[in-house]
Each structure stands twice: as C-alpha cells, then as structure tokens.
Design an enzyme around this catalytic site. Structure first.
Site, mmCIF file in Angstrom:
data_model
loop_
_atom_site.group_PDB
_atom_site.id
_atom_site.type_symbol
_atom_site.label_atom_id
_atom_site.label_comp_id
_atom_site.label_asym_id
_atom_site.label_seq_id
_atom_site.Cartn_x
_atom_site.Cartn_y
_atom_site.Cartn_z
ATOM 1 N N GLU A 40 0.824 -1.032 0.083
ATOM 2 C CA GLU A 40 0.103 -0.033 -0.048
ATOM 3 C C GLU A 40 0.822 1.200 -0.096
ATOM 4 O O GLU A 40 0.416 2.132 -0.804
ATOM 5 C CB GLU A 40 -0.762 0.027 1.214
ATOM 6 C CG GLU A 40 -0.333 0.068 2.540
ATOM 7 C CD GLU A 40 -1.506 0.117 3.506
ATOM 8 O OE1 GLU A 40 -2.475 0.922 3.578
ATOM 9 O OE2 GLU A 40 -1.729 -0.951 4.536
ATOM 10 N N SER A 79 -7.800 5.499 8.394
ATOM 11 C CA SER A 79 -8.405 5.117 9.547
ATOM 12 C C SER A 79 -7.226 5.351 10.652
ATOM 13 O O SER A 79 -7.458 5.977 11.857
ATOM 14 C CB SER A 79 -8.690 3.636 9.623
ATOM 15 O OG SER A 79 -9.511 3.205 8.743
ATOM 16 N N SER A 132 -0.162 7.152 8.555
ATOM 17 C CA SER A 132 1.345 6.754 7.915
ATOM 18 C C SER A 132 1.925 7.789 7.664
ATOM 19 O O SER A 132 1.421 8.677 6.655
ATOM 20 C CB SER A 132 1.393 5.630 7.131
ATOM 21 O OG SER A 132 1.205 4.587 7.595
ATOM 22 N N ARG A 143 8.981 4.911 5.204
ATOM 23 C CA ARG A 143 7.862 5.179 6.171
ATOM 24 C C ARG A 143 8.625 5.662 7.377
ATOM 25 O O ARG A 143 9.570 4.857 7.874
ATOM 26 C CB ARG A 143 7.062 3.991 6.526
ATOM 27 C CG ARG A 143 5.944 4.407 7.543
ATOM 28 C CD ARG A 143 5.055 3.238 7.885
ATOM 29 N NE ARG A 143 3.854 3.278 8.508
ATOM 30 C CZ ARG A 143 4.001 3.033 9.883
ATOM 31 N NH1 ARG A 143 4.806 2.907 10.674
ATOM 32 N NH2 ARG A 143 2.761 3.735 10.374
#
Length: 370
Positions: free
Chosen positions: A138, A192, A195, A207
């Site tokens: 993702e 939700s 990141s 990340r």
C-alpha cells in the site's frame, strides 16, 4: 475485449485500495475503442462500463466522485477517462456479489488491490466472485499513485494547493501550488490511522512513523460522544461547535500566555481537560464535543508531522487520505498549526484526489500481472 498488443492488459482496468473504513476504486474507461474492438466486445464488459459510467451512486452507499474524474488521459497507450469510486469497506461483499452477477470473472481480468483489505478479503473474492487478487504494497501504491496524478493535468486545474494567510481566518484562502519538482516531500496519509513517509525520489522513500490516532479515531470517538451516524454528520456537528468548551487552554492555567516558552494563551494545554468539571460537562454541547475531537486528532497529527519534517529536514508536507475529504476545517487547522509552530518554515500542502492515490497506484501495477 481482445487487445492486439499483448503488452496491454485486457479490459476492464481497475485499481482497488481496500482500507479499514473505505474502499477506493479507480476505473479506466477507454474512449478510443475501434469499430473492430467494439464488435468483439462481450456483453458483460459493456454492462460493467455502462453501469459504472452512467451512475453517480451505487446502491445506498457507493459514490462516484464525478468532480475528480480525469478526462482524456493516456494510460498504457490507450486514451480514456479515469473515474473514482468509493464505498464503505463493510459493503465489500455486496460489491463482490455485483461482480459475480455481472460475470466479471468470465473476462479473465486482473484485479490489482492494495490496503489491508486486499489480504483480509482475498478469500471472499475467490469464493464469492471467483476472482483472483494481485496484492500490492500500500505504501508503494500511495507514492506511485500520488506522483502519477500530480504528473497528469487535472483537466487544466491545479492538483496541489495550500492555504494562504493560514494564521488569519478571515483572509485565509485556497491557492494553487506548483509541485512540478516534488522532492523531497513528507507525505502524511490520514486514513483510519496515519502513516508518514519521507519521499526523496520516485524510487527512494521510507515510512518514517505513524499513529493509530487517525480518521477512524475521530469518527469512533464522535460516534460515542455524540451519537452521530456518519463521517459527514460528525464534520457537520464539529463545524458548529466550540472546542474551547471542552479543552483546557494555556490561558486557563496561566491566566494568559506562557511567555518563557513561547506558548500563546489560546494554545490547547489539555485536550478535553475541562471535562473533569461537572458543571462543564453539563454545559458542553454535542457540537462542542465533536469540534474538540476533531481539533484533538488534527493537532496530534500536525504535531507529529512537524517533528518528522524537522528530523528529516523536509520543509514541504503534503497531507492526503480520506480523513480530509470534505474536511476543510482540518485542512485549515493543519495549515495554521504548521505555519505557526514552524515560524513559517513549513508549508502544508493538499491534493484534490486526496484519498485515491493508493487505488491509482494499484491500477498502475496492472501491466506487471497481465
């Protein structure tokens, strides 16, 4: 539809991002179909294309964001329009059943999907719809989709924008921002959860961190505190509320500014801090609670984003994700917070296709599996 060039995937072309709250779908509608292709096109493919492009709502919860449609672009050597559709993740079984009813599996199509739901619902796609998912990372999809959408023209409009005069509410206004040279960039994806990625080139990104306090937290807490039934209702309530009725401010503790450490009196010292007092609980409204929840979540995200930007030495921060959909309130809060606390060194940027980059990134992965 049979495509003579074997390098091109067979239609229909989809990309899916199955999140914890929403499913985001990107669908490419070809507009350069030849007479030969049209003659060979099977009925199930015509049915799918007509259903998706002639409706703006699907059932009671599916929405096509018509204002985001990208017209007449070229993808994998074909000309077409790119459509954007969303629906609640809880309704995904209905979507899979619809695909079965429209004989989706007979088209031998590749369905590229990303997000946690690509793993969670893989078995449902196989057993209910006889469909096989190709799962993609993702964060890879997020970055690829964002860079692609930014590189194509949004029908002559600017994709990227910021809020000028963010510290002056009466003069604050949305302005286009040129992101032709995007690197380095800090990407804060608010779904939700949250990141945060540091992007140094199209192939060099990582990340940095994240937080579980995101859009799902806002809606979950709002539902508990106010009884609201939807994200839109929660935002509507927040727009009418006053968060200072629930929050304890610096001035509530110091009687004004805390000058030694540069803390203004209006800054929040303790989110929901006033709710320890019985009389405050009795006087606070549901709208105040909704606003305080929004401010709490947004301030926390802004604070983490600022620290990451400083640590990574990046001064442009782009906020994306469906938490920002129809949520100008949070966008302006983020713009103001970053501008104020960085003394003008950090700029908060936003993108029109805020929640669809993962789905577009999944769509871009199609040729790898065809």
């Amino acid at each position: 539809m049979k495509i003579k060039d074997a390098k091109k995937p067979s239609f229909p072309w989809f990309g899916m991002d199955i999140g914890g709250t929403l499913v985001k779908l990107s669908y490419f509608e070809p507009i350069d179909i030849t007479a030969e292709e049209e003659q060979e096109e099977v009925e199930s493919l015509k049915s799918i294309r007509k259903y998706l492009t002639s409706n703006v709502a699907y059932g009671s919860t599916g929405i096509r964001d018509v204002h985001l449609e990208l017209k007449d672009l070229t993808l994998f050597g074909r000309r077409g329009n790119l459509h954007f559709i969303r629906f609640p993740t809880q309704d995904l079984p209905t979507f899979i059943q619809m695909g079965r009813d429209k004989n989706f599996s007979t088209l031998h199509t590749v369905l590229c999907a990303t997000g946690g739901g690509a793993y969670k619902f893989e078995k449902d796609f196989r057993t209910i719809g006889n469909l096989h998912l190709h799962k993609l990372d993702e964060l890879d999809c997020l970055v690829k989709g964002l860079l692609y959408i930014d590189s194509v023209s949004f029908n002559g409009q600017a994709e990227c924008y910021y809020f000028a005069n963010a510290s002056e509410p009466e003069r604050c206004q949305k302005m286009p921002f040129n992101l032709d040279d995007p690197y380095p960039l800090l990407v804060v994806n608010i779904g939700s959860g949250v990141s945060i990625l540091a992007v140094h080139s199209k192939d060099n990104y990582k990340r940095v961190t994240g937080t579980s306090l995101g859009g799902g937290t806002f809606l979950g807490l709002c539902s508990l505190l106010t009884g609201c039934e939807s994200f839109e209702e929660a935002l509507e309530m927040a727009s009418k509320g006053d968060s200072t009725q629930a929050d304890k401010l610096v001035r509530d503790i110091y009687g004004g500014d805390y000058e030694r450490f540069g803390l203004p009196g209006w800054a929040v010292a303790s989110s929901f801090g006033n709710m320890i007092y019985k009389e405050k609980r009795e006087s606070v409204s549901k709208e105040d609670l909704a606003r305080a929840t929004l401010v709490t979540i947004t301030n926390n995200i802004g604070s983490i984003a600022r620290m990451c930007a400083v640590n990574e030495k990046i001064n442009r921060v782009v906020f994306v994700g469906n938490f920002l959909r129809v949520n100008t309130l949070s966008m302006k809060l983020l713009a103001y917070a970053l501008d104020y606390w960085s003394k003008g060194q950090l700029k908060a940027l936003f993108l029109e296709h805020e929640g669809y980059f993962g789905a577009v990134g999944a769509l871009l992965g199609l040729p790898n599996f065809s």
